[in-house]
Design an enzyme around this catalytic site. Sequence first.
Site, PDB file in Angstrom:
ATOM      1  N   HIS B  60       0.316   2.404  -7.676  1.00 44.03           N
ATOM      2  CA  HIS B  60      -0.038   2.500  -6.093  1.00 44.03           C
ATOM      3  C   HIS B  60       1.191   2.142  -5.451  1.00 44.03           C
ATOM      4  O   HIS B  60       1.563   1.186  -5.210  1.00 44.03           O
ATOM      5  CB  HIS B  60      -1.279   1.224  -5.764  1.00 44.03           C
ATOM      6  CG  HIS B  60      -1.548   1.408  -4.503  1.00 44.03           C
ATOM      7  ND1 HIS B  60      -2.997   1.349  -4.097  1.00 44.03           N
ATOM      8  CD2 HIS B  60      -1.091   1.836  -3.254  1.00 44.03           C
ATOM      9  CE1 HIS B  60      -3.390   1.328  -2.680  1.00 44.03           C
ATOM     10  NE2 HIS B  60      -2.006   1.796  -2.390  1.00 44.03           N
ATOM     11  N   HIS B  62       3.598   3.682  -2.277  1.00 43.32           N
ATOM     12  CA  HIS B  62       3.859   4.587  -0.866  1.00 43.32           C
ATOM     13  C   HIS B  62       5.406   4.923  -0.926  1.00 43.32           C
ATOM     14  O   HIS B  62       6.250   3.994  -0.786  1.00 43.32           O
ATOM     15  CB  HIS B  62       3.505   3.993   0.270  1.00 43.32           C
ATOM     16  CG  HIS B  62       1.957   3.485   0.396  1.00 43.32           C
ATOM     17  ND1 HIS B  62       1.160   4.567   0.535  1.00 43.32           N
ATOM     18  CD2 HIS B  62       1.173   2.585  -0.026  1.00 43.32           C
ATOM     19  CE1 HIS B  62      -0.034   4.073   0.471  1.00 43.32           C
ATOM     20  NE2 HIS B  62      -0.315   2.858   0.130  1.00 43.32           N
ATOM     21  N   ARG B  64       7.999   7.114   1.040  1.00 47.32           N
ATOM     22  CA  ARG B  64       7.890   7.857   2.408  1.00 47.32           C
ATOM     23  C   ARG B  64       8.302   9.330   2.491  1.00 47.32           C
ATOM     24  O   ARG B  64       8.751   9.631   3.547  1.00 47.32           O
ATOM     25  CB  ARG B  64       8.596   6.964   3.271  1.00 47.32           C
ATOM     26  CG  ARG B  64       8.000   5.471   3.107  1.00 47.32           C
ATOM     27  CD  ARG B  64       6.635   5.413   3.741  1.00 47.32           C
ATOM     28  NE  ARG B  64       6.084   3.859   3.904  1.00 47.32           N
ATOM     29  CZ  ARG B  64       4.849   3.717   3.761  1.00 47.32           C
ATOM     30  NH1 ARG B  64       3.835   4.437   3.703  1.00 47.32           N
ATOM     31  NH2 ARG B  64       4.550   2.381   4.145  1.00 47.32           N
ATOM     32  N   ASN B  94      -0.281   9.831   1.399  1.00 43.75           N
ATOM     33  CA  ASN B  94      -0.220   9.636   2.935  1.00 43.75           C
ATOM     34  C   ASN B  94       1.188   9.700   3.133  1.00 43.75           C
ATOM     35  O   ASN B  94       1.579   9.187   4.153  1.00 43.75           O
ATOM     36  CB  ASN B  94      -0.663   8.181   3.511  1.00 43.75           C
ATOM     37  CG  ASN B  94       0.037   7.045   3.070  1.00 43.75           C
ATOM     38  OD1 ASN B  94       0.712   7.100   2.028  1.00 43.75           O
ATOM     39  ND2 ASN B  94      -0.331   5.989   3.693  1.00 43.75           N
ATOM     40  N   HIS B 232      -6.378  -2.210  -4.370  1.00 41.01           N
ATOM     41  CA  HIS B 232      -6.106  -3.760  -3.967  1.00 41.01           C
ATOM     42  C   HIS B 232      -7.336  -4.459  -3.314  1.00 41.01           C
ATOM     43  O   HIS B 232      -7.634  -4.616  -2.287  1.00 41.01           O
ATOM     44  CB  HIS B 232      -5.338  -3.456  -2.471  1.00 41.01           C
ATOM     45  CG  HIS B 232      -5.375  -2.290  -1.746  1.00 41.01           C
ATOM     46  ND1 HIS B 232      -6.773  -2.149  -1.100  1.00 41.01           N
ATOM     47  CD2 HIS B 232      -4.743  -1.200  -1.456  1.00 41.01           C
ATOM     48  CE1 HIS B 232      -6.631  -1.200  -0.346  1.00 41.01           C
ATOM     49  NE2 HIS B 232      -5.364  -0.623  -0.554  1.00 41.01           N
ATOM     50  N   ASP B 305       1.106  -1.688  -4.181  1.00 42.95           N
ATOM     51  CA  ASP B 305       0.647  -1.128  -3.040  1.00 42.95           C
ATOM     52  C   ASP B 305       2.412  -1.184  -2.197  1.00 42.95           C
ATOM     53  O   ASP B 305       2.278  -1.465  -1.010  1.00 42.95           O
ATOM     54  CB  ASP B 305      -0.384  -1.833  -2.131  1.00 42.95           C
ATOM     55  CG  ASP B 305      -0.925  -1.337  -1.033  1.00 42.95           C
ATOM     56  OD1 ASP B 305      -0.248  -0.177  -0.669  1.00 42.95           O
ATOM     57  OD2 ASP B 305      -1.612  -1.979  -0.122  1.00 42.95           O
ATOM     58  N   HIS B 309       8.563  -0.185   5.362  1.00 41.42           N
ATOM     59  CA  HIS B 309       8.702  -0.344   6.435  1.00 41.42           C
ATOM     60  C   HIS B 309      10.022  -0.511   7.110  1.00 41.42           C
ATOM     61  O   HIS B 309      10.504  -1.392   6.648  1.00 41.42           O
ATOM     62  CB  HIS B 309       7.360  -0.808   7.362  1.00 41.42           C
ATOM     63  CG  HIS B 309       6.275  -0.255   7.111  1.00 41.42           C
ATOM     64  ND1 HIS B 309       5.636   0.846   7.669  1.00 41.42           N
ATOM     65  CD2 HIS B 309       4.937  -0.918   6.614  1.00 41.42           C
ATOM     66  CE1 HIS B 309       4.519   0.846   7.236  1.00 41.42           C
ATOM     67  NE2 HIS B 309       4.001   0.001   6.749  1.00 41.42           N
TER      68      HIS B 309
HETATM   69 ZN   LIG Z   1      -4.915   0.932   0.684  1.00 43.57          ZN
END
Ligand SMILES: [Zn+2]
Lengths: 304, 428
Positions: B60, B62, B64, B94, B232, B305, B309
């Site tokens: 998991h 992210h 970007r 995403n 999560h 996760d 940012h």
């Molecule tokens: Zn999530």
Amino acid sequence: MDWKRKHLLGLEELEVEEIEHILDTTDSFREISTRAIKKVPTLRGKTIVNLFFEPSTRTRTSFELAAKRLSADTVSISAQTSSVVKGETLKDTARNIEAMQIDAIIMRHSMSGAPHFLSRCVKASVINAGDGCHEHPTQGLLDIFTMREKKGSIKGLKVAIVGDIAHSRVARSNIWGLKKLGAEVIVVAPPTLIPMGIEEMGVKVCFSLDEVIGKVDVLNILRIQLERQKCGLFPSIREYSRLYGVTVDRLKKAKKDILVMHPGPVNLGVEMAAEVANDPRTVILEQVTNGVAIRMAVLYLLLQ
Amino acid sequence: MRLIIKNGRVVDPANKIDGVLDILIDKGKIISVRKNIPAKACQVIDAKGKIVAPGFIDMHVHLREPGREDEETISSGMKAGAAGGFCSIVSMANTNPVADKQEVVKFILRKASEEGIISVYPAGAVTKGLKGEELAEIGELKEAGVVAVSDDGEPIRSSFIMRCGLEYSKKFDLPVISHSEDKDLSQGGVMDEGVMSTILGLPGIPRQAEEIMVARDIKLAELTGGRLHIAHVSTRGGVELLSQAKKKGLRVSAEAAPHHFALTSEAVKEYDPNTRVSPPLRSHEDVEAIIKGLGDGTIDAIASDHAPHSLEEREVEYSLAPSGIDGIETEVGLALNVLYHEKKIKLVEIIKKFTTGPAAILGLREGTLSIGAKANITILDLEKKWVVDKDKFFSLSRNTPFHGMSLKGKAVMTIHQGKIVYNEINNG
Ligand SMILES: [Zn+2]
């Protein structure tokens, strides 16, 4: 005592001695407001900025008067809460203001924790004039000052705070201050306006005003906001008023020497009947007067 | 060049191996695992006193790219993964544009293979644009190489669409990864609902917002026979629901993130935006339940996760800050510090959460040191003391609530297909 604190962000972090010191200092400042020339040179040369992201004529005016009576220079800025994507962030705003060599920022903001963030961005003192649903320390202090003045002592006092506890910064500041000084606090509201775990702050919870009104020394009534009804937290202003409004009939069940307070502005006929607002036991205007003195004391202690 | 890892304690749950052994690697494959392999014409890594495990998998992450290359690129995310001890990562869908089309998945795979440090396995979207309205072309996504589908970041609000996603994905044997949150209940909440949110005056998210969705998705897994993976999990109730579902024999799996077993909502106290994460940091009781769930096998995997940012997005009022923790470089350290040193989950169980656990969910032929397998290896130093320093992150972002924390235990070498891609073993 020796005052060391630079910011006033909330009553939660204050020691009992600090709260008492502010209250005692307020006593001496209140006298100034009764003089013909209501001004002392204590903070001459200091610059204080009122940074208000939410409109609040009362609190802003009270802080402004307090600063002026101490001979500080003041500037008021009404700002919009800017989004992160467009426009100026709080950090930019703060840095810009600070570049003008100021000594303190008094901030009102719709988001909890905004003054904590501000205090990390600037070197000036930060005074929280109300942040979201978190705290409104000077309101808490002026409420407690008024109770102490009228009742002699806070210790052992029974205080009911009535209204939208979940969204009230006034309630939280009252709870911290009153509990630290030894009062017993009961929060009264419909269950949907009681936030989770509030008992752990040391208060009792009651859903019925009728059950507590006969037992308490002080009623601190909060302003109810219409938006809360719209988002489903209670059915109507009418029903709220019937269950939680302080009416003449309800007041008859109270102790003879009960003190009725409200941070203002009052929704007459909603949380409080007009007759109750005019009752001699209701001290809303004295709260306003004391508010200026409390803010003078706070500014003096933080900036001297 | 052949590589030999000597004298390490080899822990390979897939083959039930736990002992001091040598590992011989050639042409990116594992050739031999036994005692005293002669080191002739080999590069030798002395792993004495260290743990030699199959290459870790983080299911998991992210990245970007495409969209927010200022926060993380595929390349920087891979480097951060390698430094965190990972040989393989799953990239969430995403991005912008969303990985709901073959082209985006192919782009990610192409970029990743150009970089080549570690392996990236993309997850595709369940629904077009993550809108929760129409199914994405899951068949085509599978052809392009996705290993799972997920709208993560957003829950799938419609029970009907979630049903369709679970049902349709059966044909491709893909797990549907659920970000379980009832958004009507969580409203505009920014932290766990409880005494801390009451004190701080921040809008709360009740645990039930997660549990209602976990319960719904388990029911839909029961209805469809589809493969459900809960991302999560953060609450005690969530762990209980998963445990029941597993007892019933449903095809349900779950992961937990390090911040959900290393921190509680107490961490929000100073309104540090780096503590804002979705689902939020919960109570002590939830933390205990997550750890227990990891220990007893209710939770199959640990996943970061990882959600980078930018600084500008974080230097704002708490309620305006985006959710997410830049976590892939602190993940293994936190697992070893909290689970191994403090909570005494057996090392082999912890290693499973990074290897056989995620490999089974994703259908990867990894997470093992079998002869002939890809030579993906993570070497751990259980006793290494270190301090988290966000300014040393390989990740492009710095949003961590763990900056300055002292930890014991770290991944000190990562070997991907026979190549050392991260090395902090002094004698290396
Ligand atoms: Zn999530």
